[in-house]
Write a protein that holds these residues in place. Sequence first.
Motif, PDB file in Angstrom:
ATOM      1  N   LEU A  17      -5.248   0.712  -6.891  1.00 14.15           N
ATOM      2  CA  LEU A  17      -6.148   1.609  -6.166  1.00 14.15           C
ATOM      3  C   LEU A  17      -7.301   2.067  -7.063  1.00 14.15           C
ATOM      4  O   LEU A  17      -8.439   2.179  -6.614  1.00 14.15           O
ATOM      5  CB  LEU A  17      -5.375   2.804  -5.624  1.00 14.15           C
ATOM      6  N   ALA A  18      -7.006   2.309  -8.333  1.00 13.51           N
ATOM      7  CA  ALA A  18      -8.071   2.703  -9.260  1.00 13.51           C
ATOM      8  C   ALA A  18      -8.984   1.528  -9.581  1.00 13.51           C
ATOM      9  O   ALA A  18     -10.184   1.702  -9.754  1.00 13.51           O
ATOM     10  CB  ALA A  18      -7.457   3.257 -10.547  1.00 13.51           C
ATOM     11  N   GLY A  19      -8.421   0.338  -9.613  1.00 13.64           N
ATOM     12  CA  GLY A  19      -9.196  -0.826 -10.004  1.00 13.64           C
ATOM     13  C   GLY A  19      -9.935  -1.496  -8.869  1.00 13.64           C
ATOM     14  O   GLY A  19     -10.789  -2.360  -9.118  1.00 13.64           O
ATOM     15  N   THR A  20      -9.634  -1.131  -7.631  1.00 10.85           N
ATOM     16  CA  THR A  20     -10.262  -1.756  -6.461  1.00 10.85           C
ATOM     17  C   THR A  20     -10.703  -0.661  -5.499  1.00 10.85           C
ATOM     18  O   THR A  20      -9.967  -0.286  -4.580  1.00 10.85           O
ATOM     19  CB  THR A  20      -9.272  -2.708  -5.749  1.00 10.85           C
ATOM     20  N   PRO A  21     -11.897  -0.114  -5.680  1.00 10.59           N
ATOM     21  CA  PRO A  21     -12.342   1.004  -4.842  1.00 10.59           C
ATOM     22  C   PRO A  21     -12.250   0.718  -3.349  1.00 10.59           C
ATOM     23  O   PRO A  21     -11.885   1.596  -2.562  1.00 10.59           O
ATOM     24  CB  PRO A  21     -13.786   1.228  -5.297  1.00 10.59           C
ATOM     25  N   GLY A  22     -12.573  -0.522  -2.921  1.00  9.42           N
ATOM     26  CA  GLY A  22     -12.519  -0.837  -1.499  1.00  9.42           C
ATOM     27  C   GLY A  22     -11.141  -0.732  -0.911  1.00  9.42           C
ATOM     28  O   GLY A  22     -10.980  -0.549   0.307  1.00  9.42           O
ATOM     29  N   LEU A  23     -10.126  -0.824  -1.746  1.00 10.44           N
ATOM     30  CA  LEU A  23      -8.747  -0.743  -1.281  1.00 10.44           C
ATOM     31  C   LEU A  23      -8.416   0.648  -0.751  1.00 10.44           C
ATOM     32  O   LEU A  23      -7.592   0.807   0.157  1.00 10.44           O
ATOM     33  CB  LEU A  23      -7.810  -1.103  -2.430  1.00 10.44           C
ATOM     34  N   ARG A  24      -9.088   1.644  -1.285  1.00  9.14           N
ATOM     35  CA  ARG A  24      -8.798   3.022  -0.880  1.00  9.14           C
ATOM     36  C   ARG A  24      -9.123   3.268   0.586  1.00  9.14           C
ATOM     37  O   ARG A  24      -8.544   4.140   1.225  1.00  9.14           O
ATOM     38  CB  ARG A  24      -9.568   3.996  -1.770  1.00  9.14           C
ATOM     39  N   ARG A  25     -10.063   2.473   1.126  1.00 11.10           N
ATOM     40  CA  ARG A  25     -10.424   2.653   2.539  1.00 11.10           C
ATOM     41  C   ARG A  25      -9.329   2.150   3.484  1.00 11.10           C
ATOM     42  O   ARG A  25      -9.411   2.378   4.690  1.00 11.10           O
ATOM     43  CB  ARG A  25     -11.744   1.945   2.831  1.00 11.10           C
ATOM     44  N   ARG A  77      -6.106   2.983   2.973  1.00 11.32           N
ATOM     45  CA  ARG A  77      -4.929   3.852   2.834  1.00 11.32           C
ATOM     46  C   ARG A  77      -4.512   4.497   4.144  1.00 11.32           C
ATOM     47  O   ARG A  77      -3.333   4.789   4.346  1.00 11.32           O
ATOM     48  CB  ARG A  77      -5.203   4.934   1.775  1.00 11.32           C
ATOM     49  N   ASP A  78      -5.460   4.734   5.049  1.00 12.27           N
ATOM     50  CA  ASP A  78      -5.109   5.340   6.330  1.00 12.27           C
ATOM     51  C   ASP A  78      -4.557   4.322   7.315  1.00 12.27           C
ATOM     52  O   ASP A  78      -3.997   4.704   8.346  1.00 12.27           O
ATOM     53  CB  ASP A  78      -6.335   6.035   6.943  1.00 12.27           C
ATOM     54  N   ARG A  79      -4.733   3.048   7.018  1.00  9.04           N
ATOM     55  CA  ARG A  79      -4.295   1.994   7.940  1.00  9.04           C
ATOM     56  C   ARG A  79      -2.985   1.337   7.508  1.00  9.04           C
ATOM     57  O   ARG A  79      -2.130   1.043   8.341  1.00  9.04           O
ATOM     58  CB  ARG A  79      -5.393   0.927   8.055  1.00  9.04           C
ATOM     59  N   LEU A  80      -2.838   1.122   6.207  1.00  6.77           N
ATOM     60  CA  LEU A  80      -1.675   0.422   5.681  1.00  6.77           C
ATOM     61  C   LEU A  80      -0.889   1.337   4.746  1.00  6.77           C
ATOM     62  O   LEU A  80      -1.418   2.311   4.217  1.00  6.77           O
ATOM     63  CB  LEU A  80      -2.110  -0.836   4.923  1.00  6.77           C
ATOM     64  N   ARG A  81       0.383   1.010   4.527  1.00  9.07           N
ATOM     65  CA  ARG A  81       1.218   1.765   3.584  1.00  9.07           C
ATOM     66  C   ARG A  81       1.130   1.078   2.233  1.00  9.07           C
ATOM     67  O   ARG A  81       1.839   0.101   1.981  1.00  9.07           O
ATOM     68  CB  ARG A  81       2.652   1.826   4.096  1.00  9.07           C
ATOM     69  N   LEU A  82       0.249   1.556   1.379  1.00  5.32           N
ATOM     70  CA  LEU A  82       0.002   0.935   0.083  1.00  5.32           C
ATOM     71  C   LEU A  82       0.938   1.544  -0.959  1.00  5.32           C
ATOM     72  O   LEU A  82       0.938   2.755  -1.167  1.00  5.32           O
ATOM     73  CB  LEU A  82      -1.453   1.136  -0.325  1.00  5.32           C
ATOM     74  N   VAL A  83       1.717   0.686  -1.599  1.00  4.71           N
ATOM     75  CA  VAL A  83       2.724   1.133  -2.565  1.00  4.71           C
ATOM     76  C   VAL A  83       2.473   0.423  -3.885  1.00  4.71           C
ATOM     77  O   VAL A  83       2.564  -0.806  -3.965  1.00  4.71           O
ATOM     78  CB  VAL A  83       4.155   0.821  -2.070  1.00  4.71           C
ATOM     79  N   GLU A  84       2.158   1.171  -4.928  1.00  7.55           N
ATOM     80  CA  GLU A  84       1.958   0.581  -6.241  1.00  7.55           C
ATOM     81  C   GLU A  84       3.295   0.484  -6.976  1.00  7.55           C
ATOM     82  O   GLU A  84       4.094   1.427  -6.966  1.00  7.55           O
ATOM     83  CB  GLU A  84       0.974   1.407  -7.067  1.00  7.55           C
ATOM     84  N   VAL A  85       3.525  -0.665  -7.610  1.00  2.00           N
ATOM     85  CA  VAL A  85       4.758  -0.876  -8.362  1.00  2.00           C
ATOM     86  C   VAL A  85       4.422  -1.493  -9.704  1.00  2.00           C
ATOM     87  O   VAL A  85       3.342  -2.055  -9.903  1.00  2.00           O
ATOM     88  CB  VAL A  85       5.740  -1.794  -7.595  1.00  2.00           C
ATOM     89  N   GLU A  86       5.356  -1.405 -10.626  1.00  2.00           N
ATOM     90  CA  GLU A  86       5.226  -2.076 -11.911  1.00  2.00           C
ATOM     91  C   GLU A  86       6.480  -2.884 -12.180  1.00  2.00           C
ATOM     92  O   GLU A  86       7.489  -2.732 -11.477  1.00  2.00           O
ATOM     93  CB  GLU A  86       4.955  -1.073 -13.027  1.00  2.00           C
ATOM     94  N   ALA A  87       6.409  -3.749 -13.167  1.00  3.92           N
ATOM     95  CA  ALA A  87       7.516  -4.649 -13.465  1.00  3.92           C
ATOM     96  C   ALA A  87       8.802  -3.855 -13.678  1.00  3.92           C
ATOM     97  O   ALA A  87       8.820  -2.845 -14.390  1.00  3.92           O
ATOM     98  CB  ALA A  87       7.197  -5.489 -14.690  1.00  3.92           C
TER      99      ALA A  87
END
Length: 263
Positions: free
Chosen positions: A84-92, A94-104
């Motif tokens: 989300l921090a690295g892809t500003p367009g992705l933030r738009r 957030r209201d449509r999809l359930r965005l979940v950040e994960v790490e290894a």
Amino acid sequence: MAVEITWWGHATVTVRDSGVRVLTDPLFVRRLAHLKRRSGAVPPPAAAEADLVLVSHLHADHLHLGSLRRLAPGTPVLLPKGALAGTPGLRRLRDRLRLVEVEAGETYEQGGLTVRAVPAAHDGRRLPYGPQRAPALGYVLAGEARTYFAGDTGLFDAMAEAVGPCDVALLPVGGWGPFLGHGHLNPERAARALAQLAPRAAVPVHYGTYWPIGMDAVRPREFEPPGAEFAALAAQLAPGVAVHRLEHGESVRVAVAGREDAG
């Protein structure tokens, strides 16, 4: 018990396991910047039907915002931490999809499926020289089968240890141009990875779909061969693995033995 794999082209795959449809790195366009889809039709609307979406890293041919917009509202999408921090367009989205950040090492449950994020050896930045970093990931899906989606990666030490036992490996074997730099698997490196992973079956991906516009006349013979080269090398280095070289939109069902610890 079985898992069904459908390859839509490039790194876009639908995995059906335990009644769950998982879509990887959706890319549903005919052209992306200087790349043109040279083989196979653009995936049909049904390809965007998914219960869960996995994004391996932030490069535009793996994290494609327009393709994500075709997902049904509320669809969960797993992304590398920092996306989300690295892809500003992705933030738009957030209201449509359930965005979940994960790490290894982190896991996510969807129906009867457990998804575990694993490391990948690849530059995960949104742009080649962008300031934000989000480490590239692969994913292991555990349900009736264990399926490893490598995303985009090079061969790295302890890959087999990080992935663990798997029944099916979806491995990148090429790219969208004639030259593969650091952090990629070519047919030979992918076959070596396959020998280490020792799955029941493998499906080569990330080849034979997009090609730079105008490159046909310069290097026309380097577009299709990675899949066939991988299959030939896999037969030598990992003869016990069944390699399924799919056409765009084609599916294969891989039967697996039941296992108490599956899922």
